[in-house]
Design a protein around this motif. Sequence first.
Motif, PDB file in Angstrom:
ATOM      1  N   ALA A   1      11.612  10.109   0.026  1.00 15.81           N
ATOM      2  CA  ALA A   1      12.327   9.464   1.142  1.00 15.81           C
ATOM      3  C   ALA A   1      11.372   8.436   1.734  1.00 15.81           C
ATOM      4  O   ALA A   1      10.632   8.714   2.675  1.00 15.81           O
ATOM      5  CB  ALA A   1      12.731  10.500   2.188  1.00 15.81           C
ATOM      6  N   GLU A   2      11.363   7.248   1.118  1.00 12.36           N
ATOM      7  CA  GLU A   2      10.465   6.185   1.584  1.00 12.36           C
ATOM      8  C   GLU A   2      11.247   5.254   2.500  1.00 12.36           C
ATOM      9  O   GLU A   2      12.265   4.683   2.095  1.00 12.36           O
ATOM     10  CB  GLU A   2       9.920   5.392   0.385  1.00 12.36           C
ATOM     11  CG  GLU A   2       8.962   4.290   0.828  1.00 12.36           C
ATOM     12  CD  GLU A   2       8.554   3.346  -0.305  1.00 12.36           C
ATOM     13  OE1 GLU A   2       9.117   3.456  -1.412  1.00 12.36           O
ATOM     14  OE2 GLU A   2       7.687   2.489  -0.056  1.00 12.36           O
ATOM     15  N   GLY A   3      10.797   5.120   3.730  1.00 12.74           N
ATOM     16  CA  GLY A   3      11.453   4.182   4.649  1.00 12.74           C
ATOM     17  C   GLY A   3      12.865   4.581   5.012  1.00 12.74           C
ATOM     18  O   GLY A   3      13.707   3.723   5.266  1.00 12.74           O
TER      19      GLY A   3
ATOM     20  N   LEU B   1      15.802   8.931  -2.183  1.00 12.39           N
ATOM     21  CA  LEU B   1      16.742   8.917  -1.052  1.00 12.39           C
ATOM     22  C   LEU B   1      16.573   7.601  -0.291  1.00 12.39           C
ATOM     23  O   LEU B   1      15.448   7.239   0.073  1.00 12.39           O
ATOM     24  CB  LEU B   1      16.446  10.098  -0.121  1.00 12.39           C
ATOM     25  CG  LEU B   1      16.486  11.493  -0.760  1.00 12.39           C
ATOM     26  CD1 LEU B   1      15.952  12.545   0.214  1.00 12.39           C
ATOM     27  CD2 LEU B   1      17.904  11.843  -1.182  1.00 12.39           C
ATOM     28  N   GLY B   2      17.661   6.892  -0.030  1.00 13.44           N
ATOM     29  CA  GLY B   2      17.549   5.590   0.641  1.00 13.44           C
ATOM     30  C   GLY B   2      16.714   4.656  -0.215  1.00 13.44           C
ATOM     31  O   GLY B   2      15.720   4.091   0.229  1.00 13.44           O
ATOM     32  N   ALA B   3      17.144   4.481  -1.483  1.00 17.04           N
ATOM     33  CA  ALA B   3      16.266   3.845  -2.476  1.00 17.04           C
ATOM     34  C   ALA B   3      16.039   2.353  -2.248  1.00 17.04           C
ATOM     35  O   ALA B   3      15.006   1.815  -2.639  1.00 17.04           O
ATOM     36  CB  ALA B   3      16.856   4.070  -3.872  1.00 17.04           C
TER      37      ALA B   3
ATOM     38  N   VAL C   1      20.093   8.051  -4.180  1.00 22.31           N
ATOM     39  CA  VAL C   1      21.099   8.285  -3.141  1.00 22.31           C
ATOM     40  C   VAL C   1      20.964   7.155  -2.124  1.00 22.31           C
ATOM     41  O   VAL C   1      19.867   6.918  -1.600  1.00 22.31           O
ATOM     42  CB  VAL C   1      20.866   9.644  -2.441  1.00 22.31           C
ATOM     43  CG1 VAL C   1      21.979   9.921  -1.434  1.00 22.31           C
ATOM     44  CG2 VAL C   1      20.772  10.781  -3.462  1.00 22.31           C
ATOM     45  N   ASP C   2      22.047   6.450  -1.875  1.00 20.81           N
ATOM     46  CA  ASP C   2      21.967   5.351  -0.896  1.00 20.81           C
ATOM     47  C   ASP C   2      23.365   5.064  -0.354  1.00 20.81           C
ATOM     48  O   ASP C   2      24.373   5.550  -0.892  1.00 20.81           O
ATOM     49  CB  ASP C   2      21.386   4.094  -1.556  1.00 20.81           C
ATOM     50  CG  ASP C   2      20.620   3.214  -0.551  1.00 20.81           C
ATOM     51  OD1 ASP C   2      20.998   3.201   0.641  1.00 20.81           O
ATOM     52  OD2 ASP C   2      19.668   2.558  -0.965  1.00 20.81           O
ATOM     53  N   LEU C   3      23.400   4.253   0.690  1.00 19.70           N
ATOM     54  CA  LEU C   3      24.690   3.831   1.232  1.00 19.70           C
ATOM     55  C   LEU C   3      25.430   3.010   0.174  1.00 19.70           C
ATOM     56  O   LEU C   3      24.807   2.240  -0.567  1.00 19.70           O
ATOM     57  CB  LEU C   3      24.471   2.989   2.493  1.00 19.70           C
ATOM     58  CG  LEU C   3      23.892   3.758   3.691  1.00 19.70           C
ATOM     59  CD1 LEU C   3      23.423   2.789   4.770  1.00 19.70           C
ATOM     60  CD2 LEU C   3      24.929   4.719   4.268  1.00 19.70           C
TER      61      LEU C   3
ATOM     62  N   ALA D   1      26.163   7.769  -0.941  1.00 22.97           N
ATOM     63  CA  ALA D   1      26.395   8.757   0.134  1.00 22.97           C
ATOM     64  C   ALA D   1      25.783   8.254   1.430  1.00 22.97           C
ATOM     65  O   ALA D   1      24.730   7.600   1.427  1.00 22.97           O
ATOM     66  CB  ALA D   1      25.760  10.097  -0.233  1.00 22.97           C
ATOM     67  N   ASP D   2      26.451   8.565   2.523  1.00 19.97           N
ATOM     68  CA  ASP D   2      25.891   8.315   3.853  1.00 19.97           C
ATOM     69  C   ASP D   2      25.278   9.628   4.332  1.00 19.97           C
ATOM     70  O   ASP D   2      26.000  10.566   4.692  1.00 19.97           O
ATOM     71  CB  ASP D   2      27.006   7.843   4.799  1.00 19.97           C
ATOM     72  CG  ASP D   2      26.481   7.582   6.200  1.00 19.97           C
ATOM     73  OD1 ASP D   2      25.321   7.966   6.503  1.00 19.97           O
ATOM     74  OD2 ASP D   2      27.233   6.997   7.012  1.00 19.97           O
ATOM     75  N   LEU D   3      23.959   9.679   4.312  1.00 28.73           N
ATOM     76  CA  LEU D   3      23.282  10.936   4.638  1.00 28.73           C
ATOM     77  C   LEU D   3      23.310  11.262   6.133  1.00 28.73           C
ATOM     78  O   LEU D   3      22.840  12.321   6.539  1.00 28.73           O
ATOM     79  CB  LEU D   3      21.840  10.898   4.123  1.00 28.73           C
ATOM     80  CG  LEU D   3      21.720  10.878   2.596  1.00 28.73           C
ATOM     81  CD1 LEU D   3      20.278  10.657   2.166  1.00 28.73           C
ATOM     82  CD2 LEU D   3      22.257  12.175   1.982  1.00 28.73           C
ATOM     83  N   SER D   4      23.855  10.362   6.929  1.00 23.55           N
ATOM     84  CA  SER D   4      24.025  10.727   8.336  1.00 23.55           C
ATOM     85  C   SER D   4      25.268  11.609   8.500  1.00 23.55           C
ATOM     86  O   SER D   4      25.471  12.231   9.526  1.00 23.55           O
ATOM     87  CB  SER D   4      24.137   9.485   9.228  1.00 23.55           C
ATOM     88  OG  SER D   4      25.331   8.789   8.940  1.00 23.55           O
TER      89      SER D   4
ATOM     90  N   LEU E   1       0.838  -1.211   0.000  1.00 27.13           N
ATOM     91  CA  LEU E   1       0.000   0.000   0.000  1.00 27.13           C
ATOM     92  C   LEU E   1       0.868   1.255   0.000  1.00 27.13           C
ATOM     93  O   LEU E   1       0.601   2.221  -0.717  1.00 27.13           O
ATOM     94  CB  LEU E   1      -0.903   0.001   1.238  1.00 27.13           C
ATOM     95  CG  LEU E   1      -2.072  -0.988   1.196  1.00 27.13           C
ATOM     96  CD1 LEU E   1      -2.629  -1.202   2.598  1.00 27.13           C
ATOM     97  CD2 LEU E   1      -3.157  -0.489   0.261  1.00 27.13           C
ATOM     98  N   ARG E   2       1.908   1.245   0.824  1.00 32.63           N
ATOM     99  CA  ARG E   2       2.792   2.415   0.912  1.00 32.63           C
ATOM    100  C   ARG E   2       3.409   2.700  -0.449  1.00 32.63           C
ATOM    101  O   ARG E   2       3.430   3.836  -0.909  1.00 32.63           O
ATOM    102  CB  ARG E   2       3.886   2.119   1.949  1.00 32.63           C
ATOM    103  CG  ARG E   2       4.889   3.242   2.129  1.00 32.63           C
ATOM    104  CD  ARG E   2       5.897   2.915   3.215  1.00 32.63           C
ATOM    105  NE  ARG E   2       7.084   2.248   2.683  1.00 32.63           N
ATOM    106  CZ  ARG E   2       8.121   1.832   3.411  1.00 32.63           C
ATOM    107  NH1 ARG E   2       8.103   1.995   4.731  1.00 32.63           N
ATOM    108  NH2 ARG E   2       9.160   1.259   2.870  1.00 32.63           N
ATOM    109  N   LYS E   3       3.880   1.644  -1.099  1.00 37.16           N
ATOM    110  CA  LYS E   3       4.546   1.846  -2.384  1.00 37.16           C
ATOM    111  C   LYS E   3       3.557   2.289  -3.460  1.00 37.16           C
ATOM    112  O   LYS E   3       3.888   3.125  -4.298  1.00 37.16           O
ATOM    113  CB  LYS E   3       5.277   0.569  -2.805  1.00 37.16           C
ATOM    114  CG  LYS E   3       6.490   0.360  -1.942  1.00 37.16           C
ATOM    115  CD  LYS E   3       7.246  -0.884  -2.196  1.00 37.16           C
ATOM    116  CE  LYS E   3       8.320  -1.026  -1.148  1.00 37.16           C
ATOM    117  NZ  LYS E   3       9.186   0.168  -1.005  1.00 37.16           N
TER     118      LYS E   3
END
Length: 314
Positions: free
Chosen positions: A178-180, A105-107, A125-127, A151-154, A82-84
Motif C-alpha cells: 500500500a504505497e501512497g 493496493l492503490g497501484a 486493486v484501484d479505483l 474497487a473503492d476501498l473506502s 527513494l520511496r519506490k
Amino acid sequence: MSEPRPNVTAAVVASTLLLLRDDAALGHLVDRRSLPVVELAVRQVLPSAGWMLDHVPWPVLRRLAFAAEKLVSPSFVAHYALRKAAIREAMRAAVADGHRQVVLLGAGFDMMSMSVPDGARVFEVDLPATQEIKRHALREARVRDVTFVPADLSRARLRDVLRATPGFDAAADTLFVAEGLLMYLDVAAIDRILADLPCERRRTRVIASFVTPDARGRVRMHSQRRVVDLCMTLLGEEFVWGADAAGLRERLERHGLRVDAMLANADYAGSLAGRRKPTRSSGELIAVASSASGRARRDDAPSTTSWRENTSSA
Ligand SMILES: C[S@@+](CC[C@H](N)C(=O)[O-])C[C@H]1O[C@@H](n2cnc3c(N)ncnc32)[C@H](O)[C@@H]1O
C-alpha cells in the motif's frame, strides 16, 4: 477521493519518474524499463504534460520541472524515487522469501508491477477510472500479466473483492503493498483493510507507506508548500489520515501484524550525491510488517534495511 476521473496525484507522482530517465544522481533509483509505459499513462491523465514532452526541448523541460519542484515541494522528486526504490527492494525480498502473490493496493501509474520478479502473480486493486487508464497502458505495452481488481476501498471490503477475483489464492503466501494509499482513507477504512490482510491459511507480509503529522499536527508531506495543499483540496485528493510510527505500529499489532522494519528516506538519502539529495525529512515512513505465521521463514529473507530502521516519528 473523487471518481470517476482518474487519480491526478498518482499521475503527478508517476510523471516525476519520467524526469529521472537520465538523471546522474537519481536515475539508478528508477526502473527504466517501465518508463515508456508510465509515459503512456501520464499522457492520458495529464495531456498538458504530454504536450510539453512533445514540444519543449528535454533539457529545458527538466530545468523547468525541477525549478517548479523547488518552489512547491522541495525534494519531492527525490522522495518518490527513494520511496519506490525502497519498496521495490522490500518487495523483491518478500518474493525471494516465497511470497508468490503480490497485491498492489492503490497501484496508480508508476508501473511497480513491472518490478515484481517473475514467478509471483500480480493483482492491482484501484479505483475503476484510474485502473482503466492503467489497463490500457499495460495492454498497449504488452509487458506484464496483471490481474486488475477495480474497487473503492473506502467502501468495499478487500477480503470480499479478492475472494471474488479469479486466480487469487487465499492460501498462497501473499505480499500486500500500500504505497501512497493509506493517507487518502479514513481510519475506519484503514482498519477494515488491515483486518482483512492476515489469514491463518497463509503467510502475509505488508509494505505500507504512511504520512506522519508535521510539527503543527497537519497530515501532509512536511516539505510541501500551501499551494500543494490547495491543489489537492481542489482535486478532492487531500490527505485524510496520518499517524506517527508508534501509532501505526500499535494499529498494525491490533490486527495481528508485527512490524519488522520502519524505514525513513532521510537515512537512505545519505548515499545520494549532489543537489538532488533531500535535506529534510519528507514526513512519510514505510512500514514492513508480517502476520505471525508470515514470520516463520523471515530470517532467510534478504535484508530490507536500505532505509535504516527508524522507530521514532519523522
Ligand atoms: C497518490 S496515488 C499512489 C499511486 C502509487 N501507489 C504510487 O505510489 O505512485 C493514490 C492511489 O490510491 C488510489 N486510491 C485512492 N483512494 C482509493 C480508494 N478509496 N480505493 C482504492 N484505491 C484508491 C488512487 O486511485 C491512486 O492510484
